[in-house]
Design a protein around this motif. Structure first.
Motif, PDB file in Angstrom:
ATOM      1  N   UNK A 115       1.094  -4.734  -4.497  1.00 45.95           N
ATOM      2  CA  UNK A 115       2.369  -5.157  -4.541  1.00 45.95           C
ATOM      3  C   UNK A 115       2.333  -6.744  -4.783  1.00 45.95           C
ATOM      4  N   UNK A 116       3.639  -7.378  -5.069  1.00 47.87           N
ATOM      5  CA  UNK A 116       3.578  -8.862  -4.999  1.00 47.87           C
ATOM      6  C   UNK A 116       3.511  -9.398  -3.745  1.00 47.87           C
ATOM      7  N   UNK A 121       8.522  -5.986  -0.008  1.00 48.86           N
ATOM      8  CA  UNK A 121       7.782  -4.779   0.254  1.00 48.86           C
ATOM      9  C   UNK A 121       6.521  -5.066   0.956  1.00 48.86           C
ATOM     10  N   UNK A 122       5.744  -6.108   0.627  1.00 50.47           N
ATOM     11  CA  UNK A 122       4.639  -6.481   1.347  1.00 50.47           C
ATOM     12  C   UNK A 122       4.822  -6.537   3.014  1.00 50.47           C
ATOM     13  N   UNK A 123       5.848  -7.098   3.278  1.00 46.72           N
ATOM     14  CA  UNK A 123       6.091  -6.992   4.700  1.00 46.72           C
ATOM     15  C   UNK A 123       6.431  -5.560   5.271  1.00 46.72           C
ATOM     16  N   UNK A 131      -2.883  -3.071   5.160  1.00 44.04           N
ATOM     17  CA  UNK A 131      -3.628  -4.437   5.112  1.00 44.04           C
ATOM     18  C   UNK A 131      -4.070  -5.002   4.170  1.00 44.04           C
ATOM     19  N   UNK A 132      -3.580  -6.281   3.792  1.00 41.12           N
ATOM     20  CA  UNK A 132      -4.066  -6.932   2.481  1.00 41.12           C
ATOM     21  C   UNK A 132      -5.597  -6.911   2.588  1.00 41.12           C
ATOM     22  N   UNK A 133      -6.215  -6.368   1.431  1.00 41.90           N
ATOM     23  CA  UNK A 133      -7.520  -6.601   1.277  1.00 41.90           C
ATOM     24  C   UNK A 133      -7.954  -7.728  -0.158  1.00 41.90           C
ATOM     25  N   UNK A 134      -7.206  -7.887  -0.732  1.00 43.43           N
ATOM     26  CA  UNK A 134      -7.428  -8.859  -2.002  1.00 43.43           C
ATOM     27  C   UNK A 134      -6.269  -9.411  -2.332  1.00 43.43           C
ATOM     28  N   UNK A 135      -6.352 -10.670  -2.835  1.00 42.46           N
ATOM     29  CA  UNK A 135      -5.411 -11.236  -3.687  1.00 42.46           C
ATOM     30  C   UNK A 135      -5.807 -11.303  -5.270  1.00 42.46           C
ATOM     31  N   UNK A 136      -4.861 -10.464  -6.198  1.00 40.25           N
ATOM     32  CA  UNK A 136      -5.041 -10.409  -7.468  1.00 40.25           C
ATOM     33  C   UNK A 136      -4.389 -11.583  -8.193  1.00 40.25           C
ATOM     34  N   UNK A 137      -5.075 -11.744  -9.410  1.00 38.92           N
ATOM     35  CA  UNK A 137      -4.840 -13.063 -10.276  1.00 38.92           C
ATOM     36  C   UNK A 137      -3.375 -13.105 -10.560  1.00 38.92           C
ATOM     37  N   UNK A 139      -0.551 -12.710  -8.933  1.00 37.71           N
ATOM     38  CA  UNK A 139       0.251 -13.036  -7.871  1.00 37.71           C
ATOM     39  C   UNK A 139       0.458 -11.691  -6.845  1.00 37.71           C
ATOM     40  N   UNK A 140      -0.302 -10.693  -7.230  1.00 32.70           N
ATOM     41  CA  UNK A 140      -0.080  -9.427  -6.464  1.00 32.70           C
ATOM     42  C   UNK A 140      -1.155  -9.258  -5.506  1.00 32.70           C
ATOM     43  N   UNK A 141      -1.101  -8.304  -4.516  1.00 35.07           N
ATOM     44  CA  UNK A 141      -2.067  -8.026  -3.549  1.00 35.07           C
ATOM     45  C   UNK A 141      -2.560  -6.615  -3.611  1.00 35.07           C
ATOM     46  N   UNK A 142      -3.747  -6.276  -3.212  1.00 40.70           N
ATOM     47  CA  UNK A 142      -3.953  -5.106  -2.888  1.00 40.70           C
ATOM     48  C   UNK A 142      -4.293  -4.821  -1.583  1.00 40.70           C
ATOM     49  N   UNK A 143      -3.297  -3.752  -1.053  1.00 36.96           N
ATOM     50  CA  UNK A 143      -3.312  -3.206   0.163  1.00 36.96           C
ATOM     51  C   UNK A 143      -4.153  -1.837   0.652  1.00 36.96           C
ATOM     52  N   UNK A 144      -4.466  -1.757   1.557  1.00 38.36           N
ATOM     53  CA  UNK A 144      -5.234  -0.388   1.794  1.00 38.36           C
ATOM     54  C   UNK A 144      -4.720   0.072   3.282  1.00 38.36           C
TER      55      UNK A 144
END
Length: 155
Positions: A115-116, A121-123, A131-137, A139-144
């Motif tokens: 998600x961005x 949505x992230x909240x 849990x955010x596990x990575x910031x993507x190039x 502006x999105x983040x990977x959450x698990x």
């Protein structure tokens, strides 16, 4: 499955137009029907997900589809979760996510989504234990999220 404000059920072929109406009517992560098609999200692709994998859910209020979620069992990810803006804040997103998460946890101990970072949505996901596990190039983040009761560790 219901939370008192809406009923969640597996989607059928009759729901596809309503799913697209919800998707193109959102306030964040806005995409047109043409942009969805460019990304491979077509009527045929959604029908295949409904028919072959039973991994698409809709939530109805007064017999009208007002939200949906999709999961990819093979990839262990929540592919989509959207609620019409006029239905936000009623717990409908939570019941849709619960359906997708339960489905994925039948097949995997760890599930993910993207998600961005700057999105509401992230909240929402964080409040549900993601849990955010990575910031993507981009502006999105990977959450698990892991099976309840297990700790999550980045990477």
């Amino acid at each position: 499955m219901t939370d008192g404000t809406g009923a969640v059920r597996l989607a059928t072929a009759h729901d596809v137009d309503a799913i697209f109406d919800v998707r193109i009517g959102v306030r964040e992560n806005v995409l047109t029907r043409a942009e969805l098609t460019e990304r491979g999200i077509t009527r045929e692709a959604v029908l295949a997900m409904i028919d072959e994998a039973s991994c698409v859910w809709v939530v109805e209020v007064d017999s009208e589809v007002v939200g949906f979620s999709m999961a990819d069992a093979e990839d262990a990810c929540v592919f989509a979760a959207f609620v019409r803006p006029d239905q936000e804040g009623k717990g409908l997103g939570s019941v849709l996510m619960a359906a997708a998460e339960a489905f994925l946890f039948e097949h995997h101990e760890r599930i993910w989504l993207e998600t961005a970072y700057a999105s509401r949505a992230r909240g929402f996901y964080e409040r549900r234990g993601w849990v955010q596990v990575a910031a993507l190039a981009d502006g999105d983040v990977r959450m698990e999220k892991v099976v309840p009761g297990r700790a999550i560790s980045p990477g």
